[in-house]
Design a protein around this motif. Structure first.
Motif, PDB file in Angstrom:
ATOM      1  N   ALA A  62      45.406  -9.411 -31.220  1.00 28.10           N
ATOM      2  CA  ALA A  62      46.114 -10.551 -30.646  1.00 28.10           C
ATOM      3  C   ALA A  62      45.585 -11.799 -31.333  1.00 28.10           C
ATOM      4  CB  ALA A  62      45.888 -10.630 -29.145  1.00 28.10           C
ATOM      5  N   PHE A  63      46.415 -12.824 -31.365  1.00 30.06           N
ATOM      6  CA  PHE A  63      45.941 -14.110 -31.887  1.00 30.06           C
ATOM      7  C   PHE A  63      46.664 -15.228 -31.149  1.00 30.06           C
ATOM      8  CE2 PHE A  63      49.350 -12.613 -34.753  1.00 30.06           C
ATOM      9  CZ  PHE A  63      50.269 -13.648 -34.643  1.00 30.06           C
ATOM     10  N   GLY A  64      46.047 -16.407 -31.163  1.00 28.33           N
ATOM     11  CA  GLY A  64      46.680 -17.597 -30.597  1.00 28.33           C
ATOM     12  C   GLY A  64      46.503 -18.740 -31.573  1.00 28.33           C
ATOM     13  N   GLU A  88      51.329 -17.294 -29.473  1.00 24.40           N
ATOM     14  CA  GLU A  88      50.544 -16.083 -29.260  1.00 24.40           C
ATOM     15  C   GLU A  88      51.126 -14.980 -30.133  1.00 24.40           C
ATOM     16  OE1 GLU A  88      48.167 -16.523 -27.166  1.00 24.40           O
ATOM     17  OE2 GLU A  88      47.313 -14.531 -26.912  1.00 24.40           O
ATOM     18  N   PHE A 102      39.003 -11.586 -23.746  1.00 23.04           N
ATOM     19  CA  PHE A 102      40.144 -10.662 -23.857  1.00 23.04           C
ATOM     20  C   PHE A 102      40.255  -9.994 -25.221  1.00 23.04           C
ATOM     21  CE2 PHE A 102      41.988 -14.557 -25.521  1.00 23.04           C
ATOM     22  CZ  PHE A 102      41.470 -15.533 -24.670  1.00 23.04           C
ATOM     23  N   GLY A 160      42.497 -18.550 -32.626  1.00 20.21           N
ATOM     24  CA  GLY A 160      41.551 -17.566 -32.118  1.00 20.21           C
ATOM     25  C   GLY A 160      42.235 -16.213 -32.193  1.00 20.21           C
ATOM     26  N   SER A 161      41.429 -15.150 -32.365  1.00 23.84           N
ATOM     27  CA  SER A 161      42.056 -13.836 -32.528  1.00 23.84           C
ATOM     28  C   SER A 161      41.052 -12.734 -32.259  1.00 23.84           C
ATOM     29  CB  SER A 161      42.597 -13.695 -33.950  1.00 23.84           C
ATOM     30  OG  SER A 161      41.518 -13.731 -34.870  1.00 23.84           O
ATOM     31  N   ARG A 210      45.418 -28.419 -21.215  1.00 19.21           N
ATOM     32  CA  ARG A 210      43.990 -28.515 -20.918  1.00 19.21           C
ATOM     33  C   ARG A 210      43.600 -29.987 -20.832  1.00 19.21           C
ATOM     34  NH1 ARG A 210      41.482 -24.181 -25.281  1.00 19.21           N
ATOM     35  NH2 ARG A 210      43.083 -22.629 -24.883  1.00 19.21           N
ATOM     36  N   GLN A 244      50.961 -23.571 -28.577  1.00 22.21           N
ATOM     37  CA  GLN A 244      50.354 -22.407 -29.222  1.00 22.21           C
ATOM     38  C   GLN A 244      51.447 -21.400 -29.540  1.00 22.21           C
ATOM     39  OE1 GLN A 244      47.422 -20.754 -26.498  1.00 22.21           O
ATOM     40  NE2 GLN A 244      45.775 -21.899 -27.485  1.00 22.21           N
ATOM     41  N   HIS A 272      46.586 -21.307 -22.033  1.00 22.41           N
ATOM     42  CA  HIS A 272      46.856 -20.681 -23.343  1.00 22.41           C
ATOM     43  C   HIS A 272      48.117 -19.818 -23.194  1.00 22.41           C
ATOM     44  CE1 HIS A 272      43.739 -17.347 -21.983  1.00 22.41           C
ATOM     45  NE2 HIS A 272      44.615 -17.627 -21.046  1.00 22.41           N
ATOM     46  N   SER A 306      48.122 -16.707 -23.920  1.00 20.87           N
ATOM     47  CA  SER A 306      47.692 -15.311 -23.762  1.00 20.87           C
ATOM     48  C   SER A 306      48.281 -14.586 -22.538  1.00 20.87           C
ATOM     49  CB  SER A 306      46.169 -15.233 -23.768  1.00 20.87           C
ATOM     50  OG  SER A 306      45.667 -15.695 -25.008  1.00 20.87           O
TER      51      SER A 306
HETATM   52  N1  PHE Z   1      43.821 -17.754 -26.002  1.00 23.49           N
HETATM   53  C1  PHE Z   1      42.850 -18.172 -26.958  1.00 23.49           C
HETATM   54  C2  PHE Z   1      42.715 -19.700 -26.883  1.00 23.49           C
HETATM   55  O1  PHE Z   1      43.592 -20.349 -26.391  1.00 23.49           O
HETATM   56  C3  PHE Z   1      43.241 -17.791 -28.356  1.00 23.49           C
HETATM   57  C4  PHE Z   1      43.290 -16.324 -28.554  1.00 23.49           C
HETATM   58  C5  PHE Z   1      44.476 -15.631 -28.402  1.00 23.49           C
HETATM   59  C6  PHE Z   1      42.130 -15.613 -28.908  1.00 23.49           C
HETATM   60  C7  PHE Z   1      44.525 -14.258 -28.587  1.00 23.49           C
HETATM   61  C8  PHE Z   1      42.183 -14.262 -29.090  1.00 23.49           C
HETATM   62  C9  PHE Z   1      43.344 -13.604 -28.943  1.00 23.49           C
HETATM   63  O2  PHE Z   1      41.722 -20.260 -27.302  1.00 23.49           O
END
Ligand code: PHE
Length: 341
Positions: free
Chosen positions: A305-307, A211, A251, A282-283, A196, A209, A170, A172
């Motif tokens: 945070a988000f992805g 981030e 996280f 996701g976040s 993955r 992605q 990811h 992240s």
């Molecule tokens: N890293 C997570 C994923 O790949 C996404 C995510 C990013 C979730 C930041 C929360 C915060 O699924």
């Protein structure tokens, strides 16, 4: 004599043949030259007749030689012009122009939208250490999230006791890198490739992605929701229904996944209508342990945070039902969707 040589000259077909005739006629030992040498043995009366006649003959032969040479050169040039002839009025061959790949286009669009909201761009490596990809994000080695991520592991370098590097699962880990570099407050996005071992209509082993990370004095979950909805409206050019689902990431706490309303029909996916939902991101609120791992005091700041799955939102925007097509490099497909000339 004259008739003989003019005939030979007329029939000479190339430079070499002409030179041969020249030598035979007016060369040092040529027939005409020898005759001229005989002038000395003649009586003055004979010489008066023969001398001018021979001179005239010599001149005439020389002139004929020169003329023939020029004619041959002209013919050769003509020949060459004919073979090297180029029709400049022919239409040019059509060269197809390449274009920016749809995923790259979408990535640029995403960066532009977040730039308007004050986010700068951060970067990290695609081959990442175990620490940045997992530990620093509160995913210790026994954590089940590691198994769920279908990680591609690299070889550990010879003689090293470190955990093997991974193809980042990811974006992240860029949160940690950006915080280490800039500290808080911070507002960054980090687009890039992630990996993955997963493969179906909505999963490819390499995907993209972006981030997002915002840490400040009192940044809240409400700010997260506003930023994401603002982004989605700008990206799709209309308000689309979203579903914030409570979720879990090591996280973030609390965590939410976001789905977008869509419809799968007739080999096409349409965003903003229908009964289907596609998960696109996701976040959550960044976990204090993550801030600590990045050297930020959790009492000094907090944030979200988000992805976002770039390929997923690209699918929805362009109505492409199968994610895998993005990476097949099939020109017909690119042209069909207007991505290439
Ligand atoms: N890293 C997570 C994923 O790949 C996404 C995510 C990013 C979730 C930041 C929360 C915060 O699924």
């Amino acid at each position: 004599l004259k008739a003989k040589y003019l005939d030979l000259i007329a029939n000479a077909s190339d430079e070499a043949a002409i030179e041969e005739v020249r030598l035979a006629a007016v060369g040092k030992k040529g027939e005409v030259s020898l005759k001229m040498r005989e002038l000395g043995k003649m009586t003055p009366e004979e010489r008066q007749v023969a001398g001018p006649a021979l001179n005239a003959l010599k001149d005439e032969i020389n002139a004929a030689l020169t003329a023939k040479k020029t004619a041959l050169a002209d013919a050769a040039l003509e020949e060459r012009l004919k073979s090297e002839w180029l029709d400049v009025t022919l239409p040019s061959r059509h060269a197809r122009q390449g274009t920016v790949h749809p995923i790259s286009q979408v990535t640029e669009e995403v960066m532009a939208i977040f730039a308007d909201m004050g986010f700068t761009v951060a970067e990290g490596p695609q081959i990442e250490s175990d620490w940045y990809n997992f530990d620093a994000l509160n995913i210790p080695s026994h954590h089940s999230a590691r198994a769920e991520m279908d990680t591609f592991y690299m070889k550990t370098p010879e003689g090293s006791n470190d955990a093997p590097p991974v193809l980042r699962t990811h974006t992240s880990p860029v949160q940690i890198r950006a915080l280490e570099k800039n500290g808080a407050p911070i507002r960054v996005i980090a687009p890039g490739r992630v990996y993955r071992a997963d493969y179906d209509q909505t999963h490819t082993p390499m995907f993209n992605q972006v981030e997002g990370l915002a840490i400040g004095k009192d940044i809240s979950m409400a700010n997260l929701k506003w930023v994401l909805e603002e982004f989605l409206s700008a990206f799709f050019g209309k308000r689309v229904k979203t579903r914030f689902r409570a979720s879990h990431f090591p996280f973030t706490e609390p965590s939410a996944e976001v789905d977008v309303q869509c419809k799968w029909e007739d080999g096409k996916v349409t965003v903003g209508e229908g009964d289907d939902w596609l998960e696109i991101l996701g976040s959550g609120m960044v976990h204090p342990k993550v801030l600590e791992a990045a050297g930020v005091d959790p009492n000094e700041g907090q944030g979200f945070a988000f992805g976002i799955g770039i390929d997923r939102i690209a699918m929805l925007k362009y109505g492409i039902p199968d994610l895998r097509a993005f990476f097949d490099s099939d020109l017909r497909w690119l042209r069909h969707y207007g991505f290439s000339a």
